[in-house]
Enzyme design. Structure first.
Site, PDB file in Angstrom:
ATOM      1  CB  CYS A  74      -0.246  -6.412 -10.964  1.00 42.93           C
ATOM      2  SG  CYS A  74       0.483  -5.372 -12.233  1.00 42.93           S
ATOM      3  CG  LEU A  75      -4.993  -3.823 -14.087  1.00 43.21           C
ATOM      4  CD1 LEU A  75      -5.297  -2.505 -14.788  1.00 43.21           C
ATOM      5  CD2 LEU A  75      -6.255  -4.649 -13.915  1.00 43.21           C
ATOM      6  CG  HIS A 134       3.557  -0.869 -13.003  1.00 45.69           C
ATOM      7  ND1 HIS A 134       3.848  -2.115 -13.503  1.00 45.69           N
ATOM      8  CD2 HIS A 134       2.424  -1.020 -12.276  1.00 45.69           C
ATOM      9  CE1 HIS A 134       2.935  -2.983 -13.107  1.00 45.69           C
ATOM     10  NE2 HIS A 134       2.061  -2.337 -12.353  1.00 45.69           N
ATOM     11  N   GLY A 185      -5.620   1.453 -10.805  1.00 45.70           N
ATOM     12  CA  GLY A 185      -4.553   2.277 -11.359  1.00 45.70           C
ATOM     13  C   GLY A 185      -3.895   1.560 -12.518  1.00 45.70           C
ATOM     14  CD  GLN A 241       0.099  -1.699 -15.190  1.00 44.35           C
ATOM     15  OE1 GLN A 241      -0.169  -0.639 -14.636  1.00 44.35           O
ATOM     16  NE2 GLN A 241      -0.454  -2.851 -14.834  1.00 44.35           N
ATOM     17  CG  HIS A 274       0.885  -1.339  -7.727  1.00 47.13           C
ATOM     18  ND1 HIS A 274       0.845  -2.642  -7.298  1.00 47.13           N
ATOM     19  CD2 HIS A 274       0.653  -1.384  -9.063  1.00 47.13           C
ATOM     20  CE1 HIS A 274       0.615  -3.438  -8.328  1.00 47.13           C
ATOM     21  NE2 HIS A 274       0.490  -2.695  -9.409  1.00 47.13           N
ATOM     22  CD  GLU A 275      -0.654   1.741 -11.022  1.00 46.02           C
ATOM     23  OE1 GLU A 275      -0.015   1.508 -12.073  1.00 46.02           O
ATOM     24  OE2 GLU A 275      -1.480   0.939 -10.557  1.00 46.02           O
TER      25      GLU A 275
END
Length: 179
Positions: free
Chosen positions: A104-105, A151, A50, A55, A147-148
């Protein structure tokens, strides 16, 4: 579909609550649709499940996902959270670890940790065509949605780590070593 640069921890956009996408017409603007395509390409290129618009440096309430055969995008998401937060069990537990460790990216360096998430959620919002969207999810998909959405609210999974897991992750972040 270009791959966009991923913003890393320390970038203020990751700590700024995102702006609601105006949906004045039946179909989102072409730039929003292009952003979603670019986010999907970026997520795939990075090997993620995701990615949220902040991000990639865009302060809008949009995220995409690609989890265990479930793929999509949502504009202006809202989550209905159900059940008490628990550590998310792995689909296939290993001998060492039966719970999911989030990463996480935007947090490189092999930093992962267990995060308590609600076991069941209902995601609502709008799809890329501006149509109402409603998805019930549990397990990894539910954790991904939470999680998203974090963000979009200016939070990172690191903020949700507890006790020794938080200490270990923060030390690894400071030292640049995997947790």
């Amino acid at each position: 579909m270009p791959v966009l640069p991923i913003r890393m921890i320390g970038d203020p956009v990751l700590r700024t609550p995102s702006t609601v996408v105006p949906l004045d017409t039946a179909t989102p603007e072409r730039r929003i649709q292009q952003l979603i395509q670019d986010m999907e390409a970026t997520n795939k290129d990075a090997g993620g499940i995701g990615i949220a618009a902040p991000q990639v440096g865009v302060n809008l309430r949009i995220f995409t996902w690609d989890v265990e055969g479930h793929r999509g995008a949502v504009i202006n998401p809202e989550l209905q959270l159900m059940g008490e937060p628990v550590f998310v069990p792995r689909q296939t537990p290993t001998e060492e670890d039966a719970i999911l460790r989030e990463g996480c990216l935007s947090v490189r360096g092999g930093i992962y940790g267990p995060v308590k998430r609600h076991p069941h959620v209902i995601l609502t919002g709008y799809d890329r065509a501006g149509e109402p969207l409603r998805i019930e999810a549990d397990g990894l998909l539910a954790a991904c949605f939470q999680h998203e959405l974090d963000h979009l609210d200016g939070k990172l999974f690191l903020d949700r780590l507890e006790g020794d897991h938080r200490k270990t992750a923060m030390r690894a972040l400071r030292e640049g070593n995997p947790a």
